[in-house]
Design a protein around this motif. Structure first.
Motif, PDB file in Angstrom:
ATOM      1  N   SER A  36      27.615 101.125  33.715  1.00  0.00           N
ATOM      2  CA  SER A  36      26.811 101.376  34.805  1.00  0.00           C
ATOM      3  C   SER A  36      27.090 102.875  35.644  1.00  0.00           C
ATOM      4  O   SER A  36      26.279 103.540  36.141  1.00  0.00           O
ATOM      5  CB  SER A  36      26.549 100.246  35.600  1.00  0.00           C
ATOM      6  OG  SER A  36      25.639  99.327  34.930  1.00  0.00           O
ATOM      7  N   GLN A  43      22.955 110.210  37.100  1.00  0.00           N
ATOM      8  CA  GLN A  43      21.752 110.084  38.202  1.00  0.00           C
ATOM      9  C   GLN A  43      22.047 110.882  39.311  1.00  0.00           C
ATOM     10  O   GLN A  43      21.165 111.801  39.764  1.00  0.00           O
ATOM     11  CB  GLN A  43      21.357 108.724  38.373  1.00  0.00           C
ATOM     12  CG  GLN A  43      19.995 108.705  39.019  1.00  0.00           C
ATOM     13  CD  GLN A  43      19.408 107.284  38.688  1.00  0.00           C
ATOM     14  OE1 GLN A  43      20.101 106.261  38.670  1.00  0.00           O
ATOM     15  NE2 GLN A  43      17.958 107.146  38.473  1.00  0.00           N
ATOM     16  N   SER A  66      14.389 105.626  33.794  1.00  0.00           N
ATOM     17  CA  SER A  66      14.356 104.545  34.561  1.00  0.00           C
ATOM     18  C   SER A  66      12.844 104.316  35.183  1.00  0.00           C
ATOM     19  O   SER A  66      12.254 105.220  35.617  1.00  0.00           O
ATOM     20  CB  SER A  66      15.512 104.219  35.644  1.00  0.00           C
ATOM     21  OG  SER A  66      15.399 105.235  36.608  1.00  0.00           O
ATOM     22  N   TRP A  70       8.361 105.537  33.565  1.00  0.00           N
ATOM     23  CA  TRP A  70       9.185 105.921  32.257  1.00  0.00           C
ATOM     24  C   TRP A  70       8.443 106.567  31.258  1.00  0.00           C
ATOM     25  O   TRP A  70       8.935 107.543  30.897  1.00  0.00           O
ATOM     26  CB  TRP A  70      10.126 104.849  31.671  1.00  0.00           C
ATOM     27  CG  TRP A  70       9.178 103.957  30.916  1.00  0.00           C
ATOM     28  CD1 TRP A  70       8.497 102.727  31.488  1.00  0.00           C
ATOM     29  CD2 TRP A  70       8.860 104.119  29.447  1.00  0.00           C
ATOM     30  NE1 TRP A  70       7.888 102.282  30.444  1.00  0.00           N
ATOM     31  CE2 TRP A  70       8.092 102.830  29.154  1.00  0.00           C
ATOM     32  CE3 TRP A  70       9.005 105.022  28.540  1.00  0.00           C
ATOM     33  CZ2 TRP A  70       7.618 102.516  27.882  1.00  0.00           C
ATOM     34  CZ3 TRP A  70       8.504 104.972  27.255  1.00  0.00           C
ATOM     35  CH2 TRP A  70       7.950 103.811  26.884  1.00  0.00           C
ATOM     36  N   ILE A  84      19.807 105.211  29.574  1.00  0.00           N
ATOM     37  CA  ILE A  84      19.138 104.296  30.023  1.00  0.00           C
ATOM     38  C   ILE A  84      19.884 102.887  30.314  1.00  0.00           C
ATOM     39  O   ILE A  84      20.671 102.329  29.366  1.00  0.00           O
ATOM     40  CB  ILE A  84      17.928 103.690  29.243  1.00  0.00           C
ATOM     41  CG1 ILE A  84      16.920 104.938  28.822  1.00  0.00           C
ATOM     42  CG2 ILE A  84      16.786 102.677  29.663  1.00  0.00           C
ATOM     43  CD1 ILE A  84      15.905 104.834  27.575  1.00  0.00           C
ATOM     44  N   ASP A  85      19.829 102.395  31.428  1.00  0.00           N
ATOM     45  CA  ASP A  85      20.619 101.226  31.869  1.00  0.00           C
ATOM     46  C   ASP A  85      19.791 100.062  31.387  1.00  0.00           C
ATOM     47  O   ASP A  85      18.812  99.961  31.155  1.00  0.00           O
ATOM     48  CB  ASP A  85      20.917 101.149  33.300  1.00  0.00           C
ATOM     49  CG  ASP A  85      22.298 100.352  33.741  1.00  0.00           C
ATOM     50  OD1 ASP A  85      22.717  99.807  32.581  1.00  0.00           O
ATOM     51  OD2 ASP A  85      22.693 100.491  34.726  1.00  0.00           O
ATOM     52  N   ASP A  87      19.175  97.224  32.776  1.00  0.00           N
ATOM     53  CA  ASP A  87      18.287  96.679  33.771  1.00  0.00           C
ATOM     54  C   ASP A  87      16.811  97.186  33.554  1.00  0.00           C
ATOM     55  O   ASP A  87      15.616  96.520  34.399  1.00  0.00           O
ATOM     56  CB  ASP A  87      18.648  96.656  35.224  1.00  0.00           C
ATOM     57  CG  ASP A  87      18.801  98.215  35.690  1.00  0.00           C
ATOM     58  OD1 ASP A  87      18.519  99.095  34.978  1.00  0.00           O
ATOM     59  OD2 ASP A  87      19.197  98.197  36.874  1.00  0.00           O
ATOM     60  N   ASN A  88      16.211  98.165  32.761  1.00  0.00           N
ATOM     61  CA  ASN A  88      15.043  98.637  32.650  1.00  0.00           C
ATOM     62  C   ASN A  88      14.420  97.912  31.450  1.00  0.00           C
ATOM     63  O   ASN A  88      14.872  98.165  30.143  1.00  0.00           O
ATOM     64  CB  ASN A  88      15.389 100.153  32.213  1.00  0.00           C
ATOM     65  CG  ASN A  88      15.498 100.944  33.447  1.00  0.00           C
ATOM     66  OD1 ASN A  88      14.669 101.206  34.293  1.00  0.00           O
ATOM     67  ND2 ASN A  88      17.006 101.364  33.531  1.00  0.00           N
TER      68      ASN A  88
END
Length: 322
Positions: A36, A43, A66, A70, A84-85, A87-88
């Motif tokens: 993360s 970002q 995100s 998107w 892309i993390d 949580d998406n």
């Protein structure tokens, strides 16, 4: 986009180094290793530039995708490495898979869970490893250096004969490995697709099993199959694809083919081939067109099962025991 790209992201506390070789790279592993943090730093640089205190060294743009917009945002990104993390939620959707397939970008996905809608390689699933270094000139100054390691290592083969061989393919590749197994008296079955391998292994009464699958797109199945290795002796042979094995054999020993196999990312345009397996299939079909080795994925030509040709391809295999 094509080629391998090194990404170095750093600020005054951390440096994270990645080498991205394909259009799909997966970051997994334990918490608090920097996954993360990597996304956050990129970002920050996107929003504030050099004033963020973040430096990014890469020969292409690095972007973060995100949020609920998107799709709109992705339409404006071209020839970049997109991070892309996890949580998406859109990352798990077929809409994202289709958008990624039709783009010119590479993607780095932080994902603890498997993503079966994406054909990612078993070789491109990485964890992050941290090491802290203290400056000899300024003892109070420390930076965490983060590098990658492969989550799934290579299987070591001892030449022991398996009780059962399970082949992902049901067409040309299966016919070839069936011919090898028939010579050594080993039972060989087709799983008829990578998603069928795990349930087939669970139901099988065999305890010593060799699995042969296309490593170029087998990444999403690795966690499931690996979980069974605690209960059964399962060995995995995961070449890029059967077509890759054929091209690697002495049947094709020209300089261009050998360079292509050593440096495939330099030859494979990501917007044309979502998986390297597709590229090697196309290459083999084109190389053998109008020859006695004319290749079809649906059915293996008799020429490939002749003694000379069979030996040429089999010589590229490790000692699988078949």
């Amino acid at each position: 986009m094509r080629g391998a790209h090194q990404v170095v992201v750093r600020n005054n506390k951390v440096q994270i180094k990645l080498e991205i070789r394909r259009n799909l790279t997966i970051l997994q592993g334990k918490s608090a290793t920097g996954k993360s943090t990597l996304i956050d730093l990129i970002q920050q640089y996107e929003e504030l530039g050099e004033s963020s205190g973040v430096t990014i060294n890469c020969d292409v743009d690095c972007r973060v995708l995100s949020g609920r917009n998107w799709q709109r945002d992705l339409e404006e990104i071209d020839g970049s490495i997109v991070f892309i993390d996890e949580d998406n939620a859109f990352m798990k959707s077929h809409e994202f898979a289709q958008a990624a397939k039709n783009s010119t970008n590479y993607y780095v996905l932080v994902a603890r869970e498997s993503l079966p809608q994406l054909p990612y390689s078993v070789d491109e699933i990485f964890g992050l490893r941290n090491a802290t270094r203290t400056s000899s000139k300024y003892p109070a100054y420390k930076r965490v250096y983060t590098s990658t390691y492969r989550i799934f290592g290579s299987t070591v083969f001892s030449g022991e004969r398996p009780e059962l061989v399970v082949v992902e393919d049901s067409n040309a590749g299966y016919e070839f490995f069936c011919a090898l197994c028939e010579r050594s008296g080993v039972s060989c079955v087709s799983a008829s697709g990578k998603s069928n391998i795990y349930p087939l292994l669970r139901k099988s009464s065999a305890t010593d099993i060799l699995v042969i699958a296309d490593g170029a797109a087998f990444g999403s199945e690795m966690a499931y199959v690996s979980s069974l290795m605690r209960f059964k002796s399962i060995r995995l042979f995961l070449p890029e694809s059967f077509e890759w094995l054929v091209l690697k054999s002495s049947l094709f020993n020209d300089a261009r083919t050998q360079d292509m196999l050593l440096n495939p990312s330099d030859y494979i345009e990501s917007s044309d081939f979502f998986s390297w397996e597709q590229f090697f299939t196309k290459e083999l079909i084109e190389r053998t067109r109008d020859s006695y080795l004319a290749y079809s994925k649906k059915s293996l030509g008799d020429a490939y099962l002749r003694p000379r040709e069979l030996r040429a391809i089999a010589s590229e295999l490790p000692d699988l025991g078949i």
